[in-house]
Design a protein around this motif. Structure first.
Motif: not given
Length: 157
Positions: A16, A20, A83-84, A101, A103, A110
């Motif tokens: 993740a 990101w 995360r978001r 999002s 996860d 991810t």
């Protein structure tokens, strides 16, 4: 009025934090994986900070291929780092929000999703009467996610 409530998602073969970083870099103008459909330019602040503004251009035939360009501005309204990321479309041809999002999955991959909840604005309202903009949106988003997976799964960990 035409409104869209779309969720597109994919599984990316990367952790993740890597996904990101790639997402934020793209919104800063990296042009690594959302091209040829979309390009992004930071207008003010940072895309991963509340209040940051990003110019978005949808290239309907691809970058440098002609065709109509759909331009709008996204302002970041909420962030959970890693995360978001939620944005509001505040200027240009769309109004509404999108939430990205991430996860983390147990196997190190991810799940990324984009929830687009918006409507065409201005001249795009006319085009929405004759073109399935929702289908085109999902097609472009899913192609970008495939490109992101291809790019990140090739990176040694």
């Amino acid at each position: 009025m035409t409104t869209y409530d779309l969720i597109d998602e994919a599984t990316i073969d990367a952790p993740a934090d890597t996904v990101w970083s790639a997402l934020v870099a793209e919104f800063r103008g990296a042009r690594k994986w959302w091209v040829p459909a979309n390009t992004f330019t930071t207008l003010s602040g940072a895309p991963d900070a509340v209040g940051g503004r990003v110019g978005v251009t949808v290239h309907t035939k691809g970058v440098d291929k002609g065709g109509p360009k759909l331009r709008f501005t996204a302002r970041t309204i909420a962030v959970e780092p890693g995360r978001r990321l939620k944005v509001a479309y505040v200027e240009g041809v769309f109004r509404g929000t999108s939430t990205f999002s991430l996860d983390p999955l147990a196997d190190g991959r991810t799940r990324i999703s984009m929830h687009f909840d918006g409507s065409p604005h201005g001249w795009l309202k006319l085009l929405a009467k004759v073109a399935d903009l929702g289908a085109e949106h999902s097609k472009g988003t899913l192609a970008a996610f495939v490109s992101l997976d291809r790019q990140l799964s090739a990176v040694p960990r």
